[in-house]
Motif scaffolding. Structure first.
Motif, PDB file in Angstrom:
ATOM      1  N   LEU A  38      20.369  38.665  13.429  1.00 19.75           N
ATOM      2  CA  LEU A  38      20.998  39.986  13.436  1.00 19.75           C
ATOM      3  C   LEU A  38      20.124  41.011  14.149  1.00 19.75           C
ATOM      4  N   VAL A  39      18.831  41.001  13.855  1.00 18.89           N
ATOM      5  CA  VAL A  39      17.906  41.957  14.479  1.00 18.89           C
ATOM      6  C   VAL A  39      17.840  41.718  15.983  1.00 18.89           C
ATOM      7  N   GLU A  40      17.618  40.476  16.383  1.00 15.26           N
ATOM      8  CA  GLU A  40      17.515  40.171  17.812  1.00 15.26           C
ATOM      9  C   GLU A  40      18.839  40.388  18.535  1.00 15.26           C
ATOM     10  N   GLY A  41      19.918  39.965  17.909  1.00 15.58           N
ATOM     11  CA  GLY A  41      21.229  40.138  18.521  1.00 15.58           C
ATOM     12  C   GLY A  41      21.586  41.595  18.727  1.00 15.58           C
ATOM     13  N   THR A  42      21.246  42.433  17.746  1.00 15.22           N
ATOM     14  CA  THR A  42      21.530  43.865  17.866  1.00 15.22           C
ATOM     15  C   THR A  42      20.758  44.461  19.033  1.00 15.22           C
ATOM     16  N   LYS A  43      19.503  44.050  19.208  1.00 17.66           N
ATOM     17  CA  LYS A  43      18.717  44.533  20.355  1.00 17.66           C
ATOM     18  C   LYS A  43      19.373  44.101  21.667  1.00 17.66           C
ATOM     19  N   ILE A  44      19.740  42.837  21.744  1.00 12.13           N
ATOM     20  CA  ILE A  44      20.313  42.296  22.980  1.00 12.13           C
ATOM     21  C   ILE A  44      21.663  42.923  23.291  1.00 12.13           C
ATOM     22  N   GLU A  45      22.472  43.126  22.268  1.00 16.00           N
ATOM     23  CA  GLU A  45      23.824  43.638  22.504  1.00 16.00           C
ATOM     24  C   GLU A  45      23.854  45.095  22.952  1.00 16.00           C
ATOM     25  N   HIS A  46      22.698  45.744  22.978  1.00 18.46           N
ATOM     26  CA  HIS A  46      22.642  47.081  23.587  1.00 18.46           C
ATOM     27  C   HIS A  46      23.028  47.016  25.065  1.00 18.46           C
ATOM     28  N   GLU A  47      23.073  45.803  25.619  1.00 17.22           N
ATOM     29  CA  GLU A  47      23.522  45.654  27.002  1.00 17.22           C
ATOM     30  C   GLU A  47      24.953  46.169  27.171  1.00 17.22           C
ATOM     31  N   HIS A  48      25.672  46.291  26.071  1.00 22.47           N
ATOM     32  CA  HIS A  48      27.062  46.757  26.136  1.00 22.47           C
ATOM     33  C   HIS A  48      27.187  48.273  26.013  1.00 22.47           C
ATOM     34  N   LYS A  49      26.076  48.980  26.112  1.00 26.86           N
ATOM     35  CA  LYS A  49      26.124  50.439  26.032  1.00 26.86           C
ATOM     36  C   LYS A  49      27.065  51.051  27.069  1.00 26.86           C
ATOM     37  N   PRO A  50      27.069  50.556  28.319  1.00 28.42           N
ATOM     38  CA  PRO A  50      28.033  51.131  29.277  1.00 28.42           C
ATOM     39  C   PRO A  50      29.484  51.001  28.799  1.00 28.42           C
ATOM     40  N   TYR A  52      30.431  50.828  25.606  1.00 29.45           N
ATOM     41  CA  TYR A  52      30.562  51.791  24.501  1.00 29.45           C
ATOM     42  C   TYR A  52      30.793  53.195  25.066  1.00 29.45           C
ATOM     43  N   ASP A  53      29.991  53.567  26.062  1.00 25.33           N
ATOM     44  CA  ASP A  53      30.148  54.887  26.684  1.00 25.33           C
ATOM     45  C   ASP A  53      31.528  55.046  27.323  1.00 25.33           C
ATOM     46  N   PHE A  54      32.028  53.982  27.933  1.00 28.82           N
ATOM     47  CA  PHE A  54      33.353  53.982  28.538  1.00 28.82           C
ATOM     48  C   PHE A  54      34.424  54.245  27.483  1.00 28.82           C
ATOM     49  N   ILE A  55      34.295  53.613  26.329  1.00 32.39           N
ATOM     50  CA  ILE A  55      35.259  53.801  25.243  1.00 32.39           C
ATOM     51  C   ILE A  55      35.199  55.232  24.715  1.00 32.39           C
ATOM     52  N   VAL A  56      33.984  55.741  24.499  1.00 37.01           N
ATOM     53  CA  VAL A  56      33.816  57.115  24.016  1.00 37.01           C
ATOM     54  C   VAL A  56      34.447  58.102  24.997  1.00 37.01           C
ATOM     55  N   GLY A  63      42.240  60.710  24.233  1.00 40.59           N
ATOM     56  CA  GLY A  63      42.561  60.554  22.815  1.00 40.59           C
ATOM     57  C   GLY A  63      42.940  59.130  22.457  1.00 40.59           C
ATOM     58  N   LYS A  64      42.796  58.211  23.423  1.00 40.90           N
ATOM     59  CA  LYS A  64      43.156  56.805  23.204  1.00 40.90           C
ATOM     60  C   LYS A  64      42.005  55.913  23.660  1.00 40.90           C
ATOM     61  N   PRO A  65      41.910  54.733  23.056  1.00 35.33           N
ATOM     62  CA  PRO A  65      40.925  53.781  23.573  1.00 35.33           C
ATOM     63  C   PRO A  65      41.420  53.223  24.903  1.00 35.33           C
ATOM     64  N   PRO A  66      40.532  52.623  25.688  1.00 32.07           N
ATOM     65  CA  PRO A  66      40.985  51.993  26.932  1.00 32.07           C
ATOM     66  C   PRO A  66      41.883  50.798  26.608  1.00 32.07           C
ATOM     67  N   ASP A  70      40.970  46.612  30.288  1.00 35.94           N
ATOM     68  CA  ASP A  70      39.836  47.423  30.757  1.00 35.94           C
ATOM     69  C   ASP A  70      38.596  47.178  29.900  1.00 35.94           C
ATOM     70  N   PHE A  71      38.797  47.056  28.602  1.00 34.73           N
ATOM     71  CA  PHE A  71      37.686  46.773  27.691  1.00 34.73           C
ATOM     72  C   PHE A  71      37.038  45.434  28.059  1.00 34.73           C
TER      73      PHE A  71
END
Length: 102
Positions: A38-50, A52-56, A63-66, A70-71
């Motif tokens: 869980l700890v290592e995976g959470t660090k690695i999955e930060h690769e999906h920040k772009p 996450y930013d796209f969804i935000v 007012g809607k998710p992509p 697109d996701f």
């Protein structure tokens, strides 16, 4: 601090509220392994920040998710930014494990 409590703290960043007890060594090893994953995976999955930013941004702008497509495209781009042949490697790994649901 006991060794067991220190181990839990080092793996989770949280101090146990009760003294850690080893009831079964195999269970502790499995729990530690899962915590490590869980700890290592959470660090690695930060690769999906772009993505996450796209969804935000999509939520803020419309007012809607992509759309689902697109996701998925953004997740694919995240992986390909790390490894240009990510899916070749992934498919080879899945074949080794016998997984065919792709």
């Amino acid at each position: 601090m006991t060794y067991k409590n220190a181990l839990v703290y080092n793996l989770t960043g949280k101090m146990p509220t009760k003294p850690a007890k080893i009831i079964d060594k195999n269970i502790l090893v499995e729990e530690v392994s899962q915590i490590n994953q869980l700890v290592e995976g959470t660090k690695i999955e930060h690769e999906h920040k772009p993505t996450y930013d796209f969804i935000v941004k999509s939520l803020a702008d419309t007012g809607k998710p992509p759309s689902a497509e697109d996701f998925y495209k953004h997740i694919t781009e995240d992986h390909l930014s790390d490894d240009k042949i990510y899916y070749t490697h992934l498919i080879a790994m899945l074949k080794k494990t016998g997984e065919t649901d792709y």
